[in-house]
Design a protein around this motif. Structure first.
Motif, PDB file in Angstrom:
ATOM      1  N   VAL A  16       1.215  -0.552  -0.157  1.00 50.39           N
ATOM      2  CA  VAL A  16       0.008  -0.062  -0.244  1.00 50.39           C
ATOM      3  C   VAL A  16       1.096   1.354   0.370  1.00 50.39           C
ATOM      4  O   VAL A  16       1.825   1.669   0.874  1.00 50.39           O
ATOM      5  CB  VAL A  16      -1.310   0.011   0.936  1.00 50.39           C
ATOM      6  CG1 VAL A  16      -2.129   1.750   1.214  1.00 50.39           C
ATOM      7  CG2 VAL A  16      -1.745  -1.164   1.451  1.00 50.39           C
ATOM      8  N   TRP A  17       0.734   2.335  -0.538  1.00 52.40           N
ATOM      9  CA  TRP A  17       1.641   4.284  -0.886  1.00 52.40           C
ATOM     10  C   TRP A  17      -0.140   4.680   0.169  1.00 52.40           C
ATOM     11  O   TRP A  17      -0.663   4.881  -0.468  1.00 52.40           O
ATOM     12  CB  TRP A  17       1.249   3.973  -2.399  1.00 52.40           C
ATOM     13  CG  TRP A  17       2.793   3.515  -2.986  1.00 52.40           C
ATOM     14  CD1 TRP A  17       3.717   4.388  -3.105  1.00 52.40           C
ATOM     15  CD2 TRP A  17       3.215   2.063  -3.121  1.00 52.40           C
ATOM     16  NE1 TRP A  17       4.907   3.435  -3.389  1.00 52.40           N
ATOM     17  CE2 TRP A  17       3.981   2.294  -3.724  1.00 52.40           C
ATOM     18  CE3 TRP A  17       3.152   0.807  -2.984  1.00 52.40           C
ATOM     19  CZ2 TRP A  17       4.896   0.553  -4.595  1.00 52.40           C
ATOM     20  CZ3 TRP A  17       3.058  -0.573  -3.479  1.00 52.40           C
ATOM     21  CH2 TRP A  17       4.545  -0.467  -4.120  1.00 52.40           C
ATOM     22  N   TYR A  18       0.754   4.799   0.691  1.00 56.42           N
ATOM     23  CA  TYR A  18      -0.265   5.953   1.689  1.00 56.42           C
ATOM     24  C   TYR A  18       0.465   7.272   1.944  1.00 56.42           C
ATOM     25  O   TYR A  18       1.911   7.506   2.102  1.00 56.42           O
ATOM     26  CB  TYR A  18      -0.025   5.489   3.000  1.00 56.42           C
ATOM     27  CG  TYR A  18      -1.118   5.449   3.831  1.00 56.42           C
ATOM     28  CD1 TYR A  18      -2.356   4.789   4.792  1.00 56.42           C
ATOM     29  CD2 TYR A  18      -1.592   6.616   4.620  1.00 56.42           C
ATOM     30  CE1 TYR A  18      -2.863   4.861   5.899  1.00 56.42           C
ATOM     31  CE2 TYR A  18      -2.209   6.754   5.961  1.00 56.42           C
ATOM     32  CZ  TYR A  18      -3.612   6.005   5.852  1.00 56.42           C
ATOM     33  OH  TYR A  18      -4.031   6.070   7.412  1.00 56.42           O
ATOM     34  N   LYS A  25       0.844   9.492  -4.832  1.00 59.75           N
ATOM     35  CA  LYS A  25       1.052   8.156  -4.255  1.00 59.75           C
ATOM     36  C   LYS A  25       0.776   7.339  -6.030  1.00 59.75           C
ATOM     37  O   LYS A  25       0.955   6.181  -6.454  1.00 59.75           O
ATOM     38  CB  LYS A  25       0.243   7.544  -3.934  1.00 59.75           C
ATOM     39  CG  LYS A  25       0.207   8.665  -2.159  1.00 59.75           C
ATOM     40  CD  LYS A  25      -0.953   8.164  -1.024  1.00 59.75           C
ATOM     41  CE  LYS A  25      -2.332   9.201  -0.940  1.00 59.75           C
ATOM     42  NZ  LYS A  25      -2.044  10.272  -1.415  1.00 59.75           N
ATOM     43  N   THR A  78      -3.604   2.397  -3.434  1.00 57.10           N
ATOM     44  CA  THR A  78      -2.849   3.811  -3.287  1.00 57.10           C
ATOM     45  C   THR A  78      -4.384   3.285  -2.189  1.00 57.10           C
ATOM     46  O   THR A  78      -5.282   3.208  -2.379  1.00 57.10           O
ATOM     47  CB  THR A  78      -2.660   4.871  -4.354  1.00 57.10           C
ATOM     48  OG1 THR A  78      -3.844   5.182  -4.854  1.00 57.10           O
ATOM     49  CG2 THR A  78      -1.827   4.596  -5.015  1.00 57.10           C
ATOM     50  N   LEU A  93      -5.200   0.029   4.127  1.00 51.54           N
ATOM     51  CA  LEU A  93      -4.686  -0.599   5.023  1.00 51.54           C
ATOM     52  C   LEU A  93      -4.551  -1.987   5.195  1.00 51.54           C
ATOM     53  O   LEU A  93      -3.510  -2.916   5.434  1.00 51.54           O
ATOM     54  CB  LEU A  93      -4.468   0.548   5.636  1.00 51.54           C
ATOM     55  CG  LEU A  93      -3.570   0.716   6.556  1.00 51.54           C
ATOM     56  CD1 LEU A  93      -1.708   0.541   5.686  1.00 51.54           C
ATOM     57  CD2 LEU A  93      -2.691   1.170   7.988  1.00 51.54           C
ATOM     58  N   ALA A  96      -2.307  -5.434   5.073  1.00 55.21           N
ATOM     59  CA  ALA A  96      -1.538  -4.820   4.242  1.00 55.21           C
ATOM     60  C   ALA A  96      -0.168  -6.015   4.539  1.00 55.21           C
ATOM     61  O   ALA A  96       0.025  -5.603   5.578  1.00 55.21           O
ATOM     62  CB  ALA A  96      -0.841  -3.657   3.789  1.00 55.21           C
ATOM     63  N   VAL A  99       4.131  -0.936   3.921  1.00 54.69           N
ATOM     64  CA  VAL A  99       3.316   0.279   2.826  1.00 54.69           C
ATOM     65  C   VAL A  99       4.685   1.124   2.588  1.00 54.69           C
ATOM     66  O   VAL A  99       5.196   1.173   3.429  1.00 54.69           O
ATOM     67  CB  VAL A  99       2.800   1.165   4.140  1.00 54.69           C
ATOM     68  CG1 VAL A  99       2.723   2.706   4.062  1.00 54.69           C
ATOM     69  CG2 VAL A  99       1.733  -0.039   4.449  1.00 54.69           C
ATOM     70  N   LEU A 120      -1.852   6.814   9.284  1.00 54.22           N
ATOM     71  CA  LEU A 120      -0.909   5.926   8.898  1.00 54.22           C
ATOM     72  C   LEU A 120      -1.471   5.348  10.151  1.00 54.22           C
ATOM     73  O   LEU A 120      -1.046   3.431  10.482  1.00 54.22           O
ATOM     74  CB  LEU A 120       0.086   6.116   8.423  1.00 54.22           C
ATOM     75  CG  LEU A 120       1.086   5.049   7.963  1.00 54.22           C
ATOM     76  CD1 LEU A 120       0.411   3.478   7.216  1.00 54.22           C
ATOM     77  CD2 LEU A 120       2.493   4.709   7.484  1.00 54.22           C
ATOM     78  N   ALA A 124      -3.065   1.214  11.464  1.00 54.15           N
ATOM     79  CA  ALA A 124      -2.494   0.456  11.352  1.00 54.15           C
ATOM     80  C   ALA A 124      -3.307   0.575  12.715  1.00 54.15           C
ATOM     81  O   ALA A 124      -3.870  -1.485  12.411  1.00 54.15           O
ATOM     82  CB  ALA A 124      -0.876   0.484  11.292  1.00 54.15           C
ATOM     83  N   LEU A 136       7.804  -1.088   6.415  1.00 51.24           N
ATOM     84  CA  LEU A 136       7.736   0.485   6.052  1.00 51.24           C
ATOM     85  C   LEU A 136       8.757   1.070   5.306  1.00 51.24           C
ATOM     86  O   LEU A 136       9.566   1.215   6.217  1.00 51.24           O
ATOM     87  CB  LEU A 136       7.843   0.974   7.166  1.00 51.24           C
ATOM     88  CG  LEU A 136       6.687   2.697   7.265  1.00 51.24           C
ATOM     89  CD1 LEU A 136       6.051   3.247   6.044  1.00 51.24           C
ATOM     90  CD2 LEU A 136       6.969   3.339   8.492  1.00 51.24           C
TER      91      LEU A 136
END
Length: 219
Positions: A16-18, A25, A78, A93, A96, A99, A120, A124, A136
């Protein structure tokens, strides 16, 4: 969480792109899509609002073959950066395996970066991910713009952080693949510690990360 089939020698991961709104993203995923050969990549799906911001998520499914015969499928997403879409961020998220936090390098975005990173960490924990051990990688994007934080300033602020730090211009394609490879390395180190991928299953982590070969999912 990772889906593992020893019988089929198949591993499926969710990445995941956060980050804050408009930090790049979606552009990161688009550049990764560009790097794959046309005949070897899946479709990237985007749902956007009228002002061209990602509303829900992007999904880019690609597959990577390892030297030891494993097929690893990667599902890349994303999240929407806008504050109002927090429930969607939590949903994306959830489960995941790793990240990328995409920060905006512009000086004017420092507060938004901090708020998004705190979000985030909070989300999480809310979806059952242990943030202290979550693989991460932090990317400071938009290095091509004026009035950005210098690399020295960014490193000074993040010097005590345990996560790999990268600088990128996703629009130009710089730093995107390096960020991606670092995330894969972090994810596999985590999985190897949990599942003994190398010693028990013969999944060559180092060879896989160093020899990326995107392919479309054969199923």
């Amino acid at each position: 969480m990772a889906e593992l089939s020893e019988t089929d020698k198949r591993l499926t991961l969710k990445l995941v792109w956060y980050g804050p709104a408009q930090s790049g993203k979606t552009t990161n995923l688009m550049r990764l899509h560009d790097l794959a050969q046309p005949e070897l990549k899946g479709e990237i799906m985007t749902l956007e609002t009228q002002n061209d911001r990602t509303l829900f998520f992007d999904l880019l499914p690609i597959g990577l073959h390892t030297p030891t015969g494993w097929f690893v499928k990667l599902k890349l997403y994303t999240v929407p950066g806008q504050v109002m879409h927090d429930s969607t961020r939590k949903a994306v998220l959830s489960r995941a395996d790793g990240v990328v936090f995409v920060a905006d390098s512009q000086r004017s975005q420092s507060i938004n970066n901090g708020a998004a990173f705190d979000n985030l960490a909070e989300n999480a924990n809310r979806v059952g991910l242990d943030f202290s051990i979550l693989p991460l990688v932090v990317q400071f994007n938009k290095r091509d713009l004026p009035d950005i934080l210098s690399e020295e300033e960014v490193r000074a602020r993040w010097e005590t952080a345990p996560w790999p730090l990268f600088f990128a211009s996703a629009l130009q394609g710089c730093g995107v693949l390096e960020t991606f490879r670092a995330l894969l390395a972090a994810v596999y180190r985590s999985l190897d510690g949990e599942l003994a991928l190398q010693t028990r299953l013969g999944l060559d982590i180092t060879g896989f990360v160093d020899g990326l070969s995107p392919e479309i999912d054969p199923s």
